[in-house]
Every structure is written in structure tokens, then in C-alpha cells.
Design an enzyme around this catalytic site. Structure first.
Site, PDB file in Angstrom:
ATOM      1  N   TYR A 164       0.832  -1.199   0.000  1.00 11.48           N
ATOM      2  CA  TYR A 164       0.000   0.000   0.000  1.00 11.48           C
ATOM      3  C   TYR A 164       0.871   1.256   0.000  1.00 11.48           C
ATOM      4  CZ  TYR A 164      -3.481   3.318   1.885  1.00 11.48           C
ATOM      5  OH  TYR A 164      -4.313   4.391   2.097  1.00 11.48           O
ATOM      6  N   LYS A 168       1.090   4.145  -2.857  1.00 10.57           N
ATOM      7  CA  LYS A 168       0.778   5.536  -2.553  1.00 10.57           C
ATOM      8  C   LYS A 168       1.959   6.452  -2.859  1.00 10.57           C
ATOM      9  CE  LYS A 168      -3.479   5.102  -1.299  1.00 10.57           C
ATOM     10  NZ  LYS A 168      -4.510   5.559  -2.265  1.00 10.57           N
TER      11      LYS A 168
END
Length: 320
Positions: A164, A168
Site C-alpha cells: 500500500y 501511494k
């Protein structure tokens, strides 16, 4: 209905729930026609369903706004193209794209499997690329538009979400690249790093005192999509409840030069003082969190010990 986005057509991915839904509703309330895109999956990306996109689009129409649903996946170029084409087919144009779609598959890095890495990168990072790619081609010909990616404070690092965090961080770089490459065509690109209560933030281990609600994020996105923000590009904004902040831009801070070609030994002698290190803020936060957890544990153990001690009344049979 307001008119801050009157006449604009906006595509919002991940719009079936949480922040995406709040953004779609907020844009519609400001007068935009909205393509409500959501593949309709669970937090981990499983069990797709078109029902959530249909429901939000209907909610907007019931409130007097304009919206159409779209359940295509953002993870392929063809899917991204179909989502943007939905806007063109329905409203004849696309003025803004907001990429909120995302999933989570948590695991420590040393245990992370390929099937836990690939779908997260594919949904967040590639899913932003596919929409930016399709929309920017249309916006370039139209003479302008706005791209909004969604990142997270985790782009600066994460303990158990390396997938993640990497996605990002990639979105941040993608947004900056889009800002640099598309500015001459009148296209802006910015990122929002929200702090809000959603399905994806439910397991955050820290006490998020400033954590807001999904609807707190929508006004900032509406601003970035509007004519008022035509000169705002390449930025990362955090919105947490009533607080809005901007992140710094990366740049070199300190450097050193050698009179001779560098060796590992010469670097070891000079680098600590001449260049040094920049402390990761998250390391300090983790240390503070660990200390607070230990203190709470010690306090609880002390209280339990005190409760287990026999009272003087219990020992003597009568109060002294």
C-alpha cells in the site's frame, strides 16, 4: 445544489463507499455531472458487485443531481478507457478525474506474497495511471482539466503495508510527473492524503485524534477540480477534519564532494558529519507509540496488583 462545479463533468473512482462516495456526492452537490465508478469489491478486492455504484448514482439523482454509474475495474487500460468513455457518452466531455479506488492486503514485508503485492499496486497505482492516461488524452484536446490522485501519509512508510505504501508513493510521483508534463496543456494534477474514518482506516493502530469523516474530504477535492484552482498543480494536501495541510516538495538538503574518487572507507569517515541522515518521522512516532503502549500495560498491571492485595479489614477481621 450549489454551483462551484456547475457545467463540469467529473469521474470519481471508488465512489461506491467511504471517501469516494462522499466526493461523488459533494461534486454533484456543487453542480457537477458525475460518473460514479466502483467495481464494488470488499476491502481486500474480492467479491465485485455493481450495486454500490448504482446506489450512489441513484442517490445523486434523487437529490436532483446528474449521475451515471459505471462498474468497470480501474486495473486495466481498457477499463480506464471505458470509464472515461462513459463520461463522454453520457455528457460529451470530461473535466475532472478523481482516483479514490483502492484495496488493502496487510502483511509484514518478509511474509508478503505476490498475490498480496500485485493487486494492491494494480488497484491503487495502476488504477490511477489508467484513468489519468485516458482522461489526459481527452483533456489535452479540450484545452484543460484536472486530475486528482489519492495518496496517504503512508507514502512516507508503513510497518505492515509495504504494498500500500509503495503504491501511494508511486501515486505521488505520478501526480508530480503529470503536473510537469501536462501543465502546458492546461491540465492540473494534485494529490490528496486524507485522514478519515473508512473501511480501510479501521485497523490503523494509532490514536488518530485528528481523524475526520469522509465528507470532510469532499470540499478540498471540489476546490481542486474548480476554476479557482487552475494554477494549483503538483501539490499534496492532507485534509483531516477541519485541518488542511500541504506537504513539502522533495529536494536535496546537504551534499559533500571528494577530491579523489570515493571509497567506502572515505565515505564512512566523512558522510556522518558532512551529510548525515534525515530521520524518518514515522520512526519517532512508532517509538512514542511503543512507549505509550508499554506505559499503559504497566499501569494496568499495577492497578490489577493493587486490586488483588487483601485489605487491612480483610486481614484483621475488623477495621483499624
Amino acid at each position: 445544489m450549489a454551483d462551484f462545479l456547475a457545467g463540469k463533468v467529473v469521474v470519481v473512482t471508488g465512489a461506491g463507499r467511504g471517501i469516494g462516495r462522499a466526493v461523488a456526492l459533494g461534486c454533484a452537490a456543487e453542480g457537477a455531472s458525475v460518473v460514479v465508478n466502483d467495481y464494488g469489491v470488499a476491502v481486500d478486492g474480492s467479491a465485485p458487485s455493481s450495486e454500490v455504484a448504482d446506489a450512489v448514482a441513484q442517490e445523486i439523482r434523487d437529490a436532483g443531481g446528474q449521475a451515471v454509474p459505471c462498474a468497470d475495474s480501474v486495473t486495466t487500460l481498457a477499463g480506464g478507457q471505458r470509464i472515461v468513455q462513459t463520461a463522454l457518452d453520457s455528457y460529451g466531455r470530461v473535466d475532472g478525474v478523481v482516483c479514490v479506488a483502492g484495496i488493502l492486503r496487510e502483511r509484514m514485508l518478509f511474509n508478503m506474497a505476490e498475490e498480496e503485492w500485485d493487486p494492491v499496486i494494480e488497484t491503487h497505482l495502476k488504477g490511477t495511471f489508467t484513468l489519468f492516461r485516458a482522461a489526459s488524452a481527452v483533456m489535452r484536446k479540450a484545452g484543460g482539466g484536472a486530475l486528482v490522485g489519492f495518496t496517504s501519509g503512508n507514502h512516507a512508510g508503513s510497518v505492515s503495508q509495504a504494498n500500500y505504501s509503495a503504491a501511494k508513493g508511486g501515486i505521488v510521483s505520478l501526480v508530480r510527473s503529470a503536473a510537469l508534463g501536462l501543465g502546458k496543456y492546461g491540465i492540473t494534477a494534485n494529490a490528496v492524503a486524507p485522514v478519515a474514518r473508512t473501511r480501510m482506516s479501521a485497523n490503523v493502530p494509532f490514536d488518530m485524534a485528528e481523524m475526520g469523516e469522509p465528507q470532510d474530504v469532499a470540499p478540498l477535492v471540489a476546490y481542486l477540480l474548480s476554476e479557482a484552482a487552475r494554477d494549483v498543480t503538483g501539490q499534496i494536501y492532507t485534509v483531516a477534519g477541519r485541518r488542511i495541510a500541504v506537504w513539502n516538495q522533495p529536494q536535496e538538503i546537504r551534499s559533500m564532494y571528494g577530491e579523489e574518487p570515493w571509497t567506502a572507507e572515505s565515505i564512512a569517515k566523512r558522510l556522518p558529519e558532512a551529510v548525515g541522515v534525515e530521520t524518518m518521522p514515522m520512526i519517532a512516532k512508532l517509538a512514542a507509540y511503543a512507549k505509550a503502549t508499554e506505559e499503559r500495560k504497566e499501569t494496568k498491571e499495577t492497578e490489577e496488583t493493587e486490586e488483588q492485595k487483601p485489605s487491612k479489614t480483610g486481614q484483621d477481621g475488623a477495621a483499624s
